[in-house]
Design a protein around this motif. Sequence first.
Motif, mmCIF file in Angstrom:
data_model
loop_
_atom_site.group_PDB
_atom_site.id
_atom_site.type_symbol
_atom_site.label_atom_id
_atom_site.label_comp_id
_atom_site.label_asym_id
_atom_site.label_seq_id
_atom_site.Cartn_x
_atom_site.Cartn_y
_atom_site.Cartn_z
ATOM 1 N N MET A 104 -29.724 56.047 78.814
ATOM 2 C CA MET A 104 -28.886 55.104 79.491
ATOM 3 C C MET A 104 -29.501 54.646 80.686
ATOM 4 O O MET A 104 -30.025 55.298 81.534
ATOM 5 C CB MET A 104 -27.703 56.452 80.061
ATOM 6 C CG MET A 104 -26.575 56.930 79.181
ATOM 7 S SD MET A 104 -25.594 55.430 78.604
ATOM 8 C CE MET A 104 -24.276 55.453 79.460
ATOM 9 N N ARG A 109 -25.561 51.747 80.434
ATOM 10 C CA ARG A 109 -25.476 51.166 79.078
ATOM 11 C C ARG A 109 -26.636 51.811 78.332
ATOM 12 O O ARG A 109 -27.703 52.187 78.680
ATOM 13 C CB ARG A 109 -25.892 49.688 79.058
ATOM 14 C CG ARG A 109 -24.704 48.923 79.886
ATOM 15 C CD ARG A 109 -24.757 47.501 79.759
ATOM 16 N NE ARG A 109 -24.675 47.073 78.093
ATOM 17 C CZ ARG A 109 -24.978 46.064 77.494
ATOM 18 N NH1 ARG A 109 -25.213 44.836 78.334
ATOM 19 N NH2 ARG A 109 -24.632 45.641 76.453
ATOM 20 N N LYS A 139 -22.521 57.216 71.792
ATOM 21 C CA LYS A 139 -23.854 58.135 72.241
ATOM 22 C C LYS A 139 -24.047 59.062 71.127
ATOM 23 O O LYS A 139 -25.035 60.071 71.149
ATOM 24 C CB LYS A 139 -23.380 59.015 73.465
ATOM 25 C CG LYS A 139 -23.131 58.230 74.767
ATOM 26 C CD LYS A 139 -23.218 58.908 75.989
ATOM 27 C CE LYS A 139 -22.874 58.468 76.999
ATOM 28 N NZ LYS A 139 -22.757 59.179 78.343
ATOM 29 N N SER A 184 -20.664 52.637 72.907
ATOM 30 C CA SER A 184 -21.193 53.740 73.696
ATOM 31 C C SER A 184 -20.490 55.290 73.469
ATOM 32 O O SER A 184 -20.302 56.202 74.201
ATOM 33 C CB SER A 184 -20.706 53.678 75.281
ATOM 34 O OG SER A 184 -21.187 52.253 75.908
ATOM 35 N N CYS A 244 -22.051 48.202 70.291
ATOM 36 C CA CYS A 244 -21.939 49.233 70.949
ATOM 37 C C CYS A 244 -20.762 49.764 71.367
ATOM 38 O O CYS A 244 -20.347 48.955 72.220
ATOM 39 C CB CYS A 244 -23.316 49.535 71.480
ATOM 40 S SG CYS A 244 -23.385 51.376 72.435
#
Length: 113
Positions: A26, A30, A13, A11, A9
């Motif tokens: 979150m 993370r 989102k 991040s 990942c």
Amino acid sequence: MVYQITSECISCKLCQSVCPTGAIKMVDNRLWIDPDLCTNCVDSIYTVPQCKASCPTGNGCVKVTTDYWENWFNTYNRLVAKLNKKPDYWENWYKLYSQKFSEQLQKHQQQMA
Ligand code: SF4
Ligand code: SF4
């Protein structure tokens, strides 16, 4: 069987914004998928799990199962897909290996002379 965020990942989102159940949160900076909220996108308007479908890395969210062999094949397929994206992987590996082997052989022959 639910989805889980992996070490791949980055991040971005994206998955968090498309999850229909709000399962992606979150936690300690993370992303984490709440197994109590993840429904695999079943009974939603989507036909495929949205986190997996939206992930730019392809492997940032993966399905977790308790079945040993299903997990094994999932991991195997992920690794093979990764290798297939690098068609010259084995060629490069072989060239490097041959080069190192020749160097070692030459060194050995010089020591024996
Ligand atoms: S499979 Fe669907 S419900 Fe589960 S985390 Fe991914 S987007 Fe959310
Ligand atoms: S879409 Fe993939 S890379 Fe982006 S935050 Fe979700 S799991 Fe991580």
